[in-house]
Every structure is written in C-alpha cells, then in structure tokens.
Scaffold this active site. Structure first.
Site, PDB file in Angstrom:
ATOM      1  N   GLY A   1      -6.609   1.468  -7.512  1.00 20.07           N
ATOM      2  CA  GLY A   1      -6.932   2.896  -7.633  1.00 20.07           C
ATOM      3  C   GLY A   1      -6.153   3.587  -8.747  1.00 20.07           C
ATOM      4  O   GLY A   1      -5.101   3.115  -9.181  1.00 20.07           O
TER       5      GLY A   1
ATOM      6  N   ARG B   1      -3.891  11.954  -8.210  1.00 23.96           N
ATOM      7  CA  ARG B   1      -3.041  13.059  -7.736  1.00 23.96           C
ATOM      8  C   ARG B   1      -1.571  12.903  -8.108  1.00 23.96           C
ATOM      9  O   ARG B   1      -0.785  13.830  -7.957  1.00 23.96           O
ATOM     10  CB  ARG B   1      -3.191  13.214  -6.219  1.00 23.96           C
TER      11      ARG B   1
ATOM     12  N   ASP C   1       0.397   1.237  -2.078  1.00 27.36           N
ATOM     13  CA  ASP C   1       1.049   2.557  -2.107  1.00 27.36           C
ATOM     14  C   ASP C   1       1.657   2.949  -0.754  1.00 27.36           C
ATOM     15  O   ASP C   1       1.831   4.116  -0.462  1.00 27.36           O
ATOM     16  CB  ASP C   1       0.061   3.634  -2.581  1.00 27.36           C
TER      17      ASP C   1
ATOM     18  N   LYS D   1      31.485  -3.701 -23.726  1.00 27.88           N
ATOM     19  CA  LYS D   1      30.197  -4.423 -23.757  1.00 27.88           C
ATOM     20  C   LYS D   1      30.423  -5.892 -24.018  1.00 27.88           C
ATOM     21  O   LYS D   1      31.177  -6.251 -24.925  1.00 27.88           O
ATOM     22  CB  LYS D   1      29.321  -3.851 -24.877  1.00 27.88           C
TER      23      LYS D   1
HETATM   24  C1  UD1 Z   1      -8.146   4.103   3.724  1.00 27.31           C
HETATM   25  C2  UD1 Z   1      -8.978   3.631   4.912  1.00 27.31           C
HETATM   26  C3  UD1 Z   1      -8.702   4.534   6.102  1.00 27.31           C
HETATM   27  C4  UD1 Z   1      -7.230   4.586   6.405  1.00 27.31           C
HETATM   28  C5  UD1 Z   1      -6.435   4.975   5.162  1.00 27.31           C
HETATM   29  C6  UD1 Z   1      -4.960   4.815   5.437  1.00 27.31           C
HETATM   30  C7  UD1 Z   1     -10.994   2.705   3.975  1.00 27.31           C
HETATM   31  C8  UD1 Z   1     -12.436   2.929   3.663  1.00 27.31           C
HETATM   32  N1  UD1 Z   1     -10.363   3.711   4.542  1.00 27.31           N
HETATM   33  O1  UD1 Z   1      -8.652   5.369   3.353  1.00 27.31           O
HETATM   34  O2  UD1 Z   1      -9.402   4.056   7.223  1.00 27.31           O
HETATM   35  O3  UD1 Z   1      -6.969   5.509   7.439  1.00 27.31           O
HETATM   36  O4  UD1 Z   1      -6.778   4.120   4.066  1.00 27.31           O
HETATM   37  O5  UD1 Z   1      -4.213   5.276   4.349  1.00 27.31           O
HETATM   38  O6  UD1 Z   1     -10.504   1.624   3.736  1.00 27.31           O
HETATM   39  N2  UD1 Z   1      -8.378   0.753  -3.548  1.00 27.31           N
HETATM   40  C9  UD1 Z   1      -8.722  -0.224  -4.442  1.00 27.31           C
HETATM   41  N3  UD1 Z   1     -10.011  -0.336  -4.829  1.00 27.31           N
HETATM   42  C10 UD1 Z   1     -10.984   0.463  -4.353  1.00 27.31           C
HETATM   43  C11 UD1 Z   1     -10.615   1.473  -3.427  1.00 27.31           C
HETATM   44  C12 UD1 Z   1      -9.303   1.582  -3.037  1.00 27.31           C
HETATM   45  O7  UD1 Z   1      -7.871  -0.981  -4.912  1.00 27.31           O
HETATM   46  O8  UD1 Z   1     -12.130   0.283  -4.756  1.00 27.31           O
HETATM   47  C13 UD1 Z   1      -6.976   0.890  -3.146  1.00 27.31           C
HETATM   48  C14 UD1 Z   1      -6.402   2.201  -3.598  1.00 27.31           C
HETATM   49  O9  UD1 Z   1      -5.742   2.043  -4.845  1.00 27.31           O
HETATM   50  C15 UD1 Z   1      -5.415   2.539  -2.500  1.00 27.31           C
HETATM   51  C16 UD1 Z   1      -5.993   1.867  -1.280  1.00 27.31           C
HETATM   52  O10 UD1 Z   1      -6.907   0.904  -1.749  1.00 27.31           O
HETATM   53  O11 UD1 Z   1      -4.138   2.018  -2.737  1.00 27.31           O
HETATM   54  C17 UD1 Z   1      -6.633   2.847  -0.314  1.00 27.31           C
HETATM   55  O12 UD1 Z   1      -7.761   3.436  -0.912  1.00 27.31           O
HETATM   56  P1  UD1 Z   1      -8.173   4.936  -0.620  1.00 27.31           P
HETATM   57  O13 UD1 Z   1      -9.429   5.226  -1.331  1.00 27.31           O
HETATM   58  O14 UD1 Z   1      -7.013   5.832  -0.854  1.00 27.31           O
HETATM   59  O15 UD1 Z   1      -8.484   4.886   0.936  1.00 27.31           O
HETATM   60  P2  UD1 Z   1      -8.333   6.089   1.938  1.00 27.31           P
HETATM   61  O16 UD1 Z   1      -9.418   7.060   1.696  1.00 27.31           O
HETATM   62  O17 UD1 Z   1      -6.959   6.590   1.940  1.00 27.31           O
HETATM   63 CA    CA Z   2      -5.128   6.732   0.481  1.00 30.05          CA
END
Ligand code: UD1
Ligand code: CA
Length: 454
Positions: free
Chosen positions: A12, A16, A102, A350
C-alpha cells in the site's frame, strides 16, 4: 509441528502518512515497522518470509534488514489480491501466517499462541481478533450463539447490527496452506469497495469443511495499525513504554522514562542510570553502574561498567570501564577506548584505539590513531590524518605527553615517554624519552611597540 511460512503485506501507498517514503519503512525507535513484523514472524517460528511490495518497493527492498523474499503487487486490488501474488510461495504443506507490514506492535509470543491454537484445533484458518472501544472502519468478527466464528465482514459492507460488534479482525491470520491456496481462487471483488478481500477466504474455507476459528487477543495494542504520523507516534510511545518498563523492572534507573529511547535488542544491566534525552540503539550493551545522558546517543556500541557518557554520541565503538566521555564528545565508528580513560569536552575520536588511563581532556581530534596507556593530550591536539587523497595512522606509545596545540602529521610515531612541545607541528617520529619541538623560536623585539607608535 509443521512448517510455517509467512506472507507480509506491504504494497500500500500509505497516503495518510503524507510522506515520500513508503509507509512500512517509517521507524518506530531504531527500526522500521516492517522489520518488527518480520522479527515477530521469525520469533514465532516462520521458516521463510515473503513480503508483498508495491508502492516504493525499491526503498522497501533496500531498507529491510532481514533476509526475506519479495513479490511485487503491481496494482493494489485488495488484501486477497495481495496474497494471490504469493501463490507460488505458499504452495505446499504446513501453515501460512499472514501479517501486515504496518502493525509493528505484534509480538512473536502472540503469533506463537496463534500457531498453537491453530494447530491444536486443526483449523483451516485462525484469525487473530481483539476488542476495541471504537471499531469504526475495521472488519467485524461475527460469531454464532455458541460463540464460534461465523464470518468477518468489512465495515463498509456490514449491516447496522453487525457494526455494533466491537470484536475486530486484526488482519492477521494463520492459514493451512492448502486451504488458503484453494480459497484464493474463489474470492471475487463483488463488494462495496470492489476489492479482493482476504477475509472472504475464511467463509470459503469453512464451506470447504475445515474448522475456522477466531483467537481473541487481550492486549489490543498489539494489533494497532499505523496509518498516519499521529499513530506512528502512538505506536512509538507504546513500544518505548514496553521496552523501558522491562528495563526498569530489571533494575535500570530512568530519571524520566518518557524521554529515554531504547531499541528492542539493547542490553542494559542493573544499576545503570539513564538521564532524559538519551537514545540507545541497535546492538548496544550497557554494563552495570554506567551513567548515560542527558542528551546522549549510543548506537551499536558496548559501554563497560561504571562508565559515564554525558551529552555525547558514541557510534559502533567500545568504551572501557570507569571511562568518562563528555560532555560534548563525539566517538565515531571503530573506536576502542580502554578503561579509566578521560575523553573530555569537544573531543572527537574516530577509528582509533586508546589505551587505559589516557587523558584527552579538551578540544582534540584523534582519528586513525593507536594511542597507548597513560598518554596525556594537551588541549587542541590534532591528528592530521588526511593528506587530501589518503588517510594515514598516528601512533602514540605509552606515557607520551602531547603538548597543547600539537599537530601530528601522520604517518608519524611518538615513542614511549616522549614529549611534544606545545604548538609543534610534528612531521617526524619522536624517539622515546625525547622532546619533539617543531615551531619557530620566540624572539622579543624590545620597544617594538613604542617605535611603531612614534
Ligand atoms: C483490513 C481488513 C480488515 C481489518 C483491518 C485491520 C481486508 C479487506 N480488511 O482492512 O478486516 O479489520 O485490515 O487493520 O483485508 N495491502 C496490500 N495490497 C493491497 C491492499 C492492501 O499490500 O492490494 C496492504 C496495505 O499496504 C496494508 C494492509 O495490506 O498494510 C491492509 O490494507 P488496508 O487496505 O489498509 O486494509 P483495511 O481497510 O485496513
Ligand atoms: Ca489499514
């Protein structure tokens, strides 16, 4: 015990964070968020780790300290899509741990518990959950009347009554590898966000006949995700507290633990006193009775017992017992400083060895030098180690006395018990017990001032 691999999602953008750097390489204390997650996975027994990268992937790949493999997710089409990119990696026997890059506060201990629960129950997948006061935005864990896991539903897709549930999906799971592979082929992006949701695999795995369960963590802080700089600060505060409390419980004194920043791998012995504004990082070891700070930085260094480091920086060096450093000293990498040494104010050292009992009290630069025992440096000494092309070493043997404002033009050797006269620029070796004097003789012009004014 079956083999366990881990997949960590880190593709991701982290918009933010408002940063040019990809989110997962932002630091919490002395290391990146992603490195903590990798360490937790290894601590829980992962044999191999695959990190899914996308945004800023070059920076991520270059910054990570631990051995992992990388798979690129070109477009971020959802957490399920991210894991699909690792299909080849997750093939085979055993289990797959899925984590986010993260969530730096997750511990190896909790992931080990997840593994045990998962294996003992022979689950197809076990999702890690926790309860929070405000679950807005998170996926919710829906259980049946007996309290068994039913499904995980995203906030945006959830019904009103489902949104009231405060047990959330942490985003971390232990899957049986074959169950995950199969379910990844079944998920679609037919949902409010048009994404391939990893949580959707849970329902498919259940339908496939595997037990699917949720393991609730009591400490919700372990699952905190970092999405902006405020959360980065909050995660850092929690990590700092976790580490500092452990040290205080084992006998370290912190005058103000809110202003002391110690890395996870640092060893601090009992009866060390740490003053505010001090950070100790990397593979540092601080032995008993040493005082550090205020406003000091120690990285990858060993400080022996009963030393004092005051308002100073020590990098990749070794400081002997009862040695005092500072105030305002700068010890640069590869310095080996003996015991009972005094390194005083505005001294820079050093790539040098300094023998026991030597005194370098003020305003001195000692670089690329081998200094013996009981040497005394006068104020303002400089080892002239660089000729504009190459660096050369200076050797000063035991009990030598370096007069104030001596320039030691290296390569040069001052033998045992030798002296250099104040203000000398020494370009030739000084034999033992000799005085090296290299300055123009003083001449007094009598009544010169009177004549000039006349
Ligand atoms: C996700 C979960 C949610 C959970 C939450 C906890 C899903 C659909 N939802 O939501 O159930 O409560 O985490 O924090 O899984 N990422 C990728 N590739 C992508 C999408 C995301 O690498 O295509 C990575 C992002 O960089 C991030 C993590 O996966 O580190 C979570 O993705 P994010 O879109 O933030 O999921 P949430 O909406 O927070
Ligand atoms: Ca998230």
């Amino acid at each position: 015990m079956s083999v366990m691999k881990a997949v960590i999602l880190a593709a991701g953008a982290g918009t933010r964070m408002k940063s040019d750097q990809p989110k997962v390489i932002h630091k919490v204390l002395d290391r990146t968020m992603l490195d903590y997650v990798i360490e937790a996975a290894y601590e829980a027994g992962a044999s191999e780790i695959c990190v899914i990268v996308g945004h800023g992937r070059d920076a991520v790949m270059h910054t990570i300290k631990h051995p992992v493999s990388f798979v690129v997710q070109e477009e971020q089409l959802g957490t399920g899509h991210a894991v699909m990119q690792a299909q080849e990696f997750i093939q085979g026997e055993g289990n797959v741990l899925v984590l986010f890059g993260d969530t730096p506060l997750i511990t190896g201990e909790s992931l080990s518990k997840l593994k045990t629960t998962h294996e003992e129950g022979r689950h197809g997948v076990t999702v890690l959950t926790t309860r929070v006061d405000d679950p807005t935005g998170y996926g919710r864990i829906i259980r049946d009347e007996q309290g068994h896991f039913l499904k995980s539903v995203e906030h945006k897709d959830a019904e009103q009554d489902e949104r009231k549930v405060n047990e959330i999906n942490s985003g971390m799971y232990m899957f049986k590898a074959e169950a995950l592979s199969k379910a990844l082929g079944q998920i679609t992006n037919d949902n409010v966000q048009g994404e391939y949701y990893l949580p959707d695999t849970l329902s498919f795995i259940r339908e496939d006949g595997y037990p699917v369960e949720a393991m609730e963590l009591d400490d919700y802080t372990e699952t905190l995700g970092v999405n902006n700089k405020v959360q980065l600060f909050e995660a850092t505060s929690i990590m700092r507290k976790r580490i500092n409390y452990k040290h205080m419980e084992s006998g370290v004194t912190m005058v103000d633990a809110n202003q002391v920043y110690i890395g996870k791998d640092v060893i601090v012995e009992a009866d060390v006193i740490i003053y505010p504004g001090t950070s100790i990082e990397g593979k540092s070891v601080i032995k008993a009775g040493t005082h550090i700070g205020p406003n000091s930085k120690v990285i990858d260094s060993v400080i022996e017992s009963n030393a004092t480091i005051e308002q100073s920086t020590v990098l990749s060096s070794h400081i002997g017992e009862h040695t005092t450093v500072g105030p305002y000293a700068y010890i640069r990498p590869n310095s080996e400083i003996g015991s009972h040494v005094k390194v005083g104010d505005f001294v820079e050292i050093k790539n040098a060895t300094i023998g026991d009992g030597t005194k370098i009290s003020h305003l001195t630069y000692v670089g690329d030098a081998d200094v013996g025992k009981g040497v005394n440096f006068g104020c303002g000494t400089v080892t002239v180690n660089y000729d504009g092309v190459n660096k050369h070493r200076t050797t000063i043997k035991d009990h030598a006395f370096i007069g104030c404002n001596t320039n030691l033009v290296s390569p040069v050797t001052i033998e045992e018990n030798a002296y250099t006269a104040a203000g000398s620029t020494i370009t030739k070796n000084v034999p033992h017990d000799a005085l090296g004097i290299a300055r123009t003789r003083q001449e007094n012009k009598i009544d010169w001032v009177k004549k000039k004014r006349h």
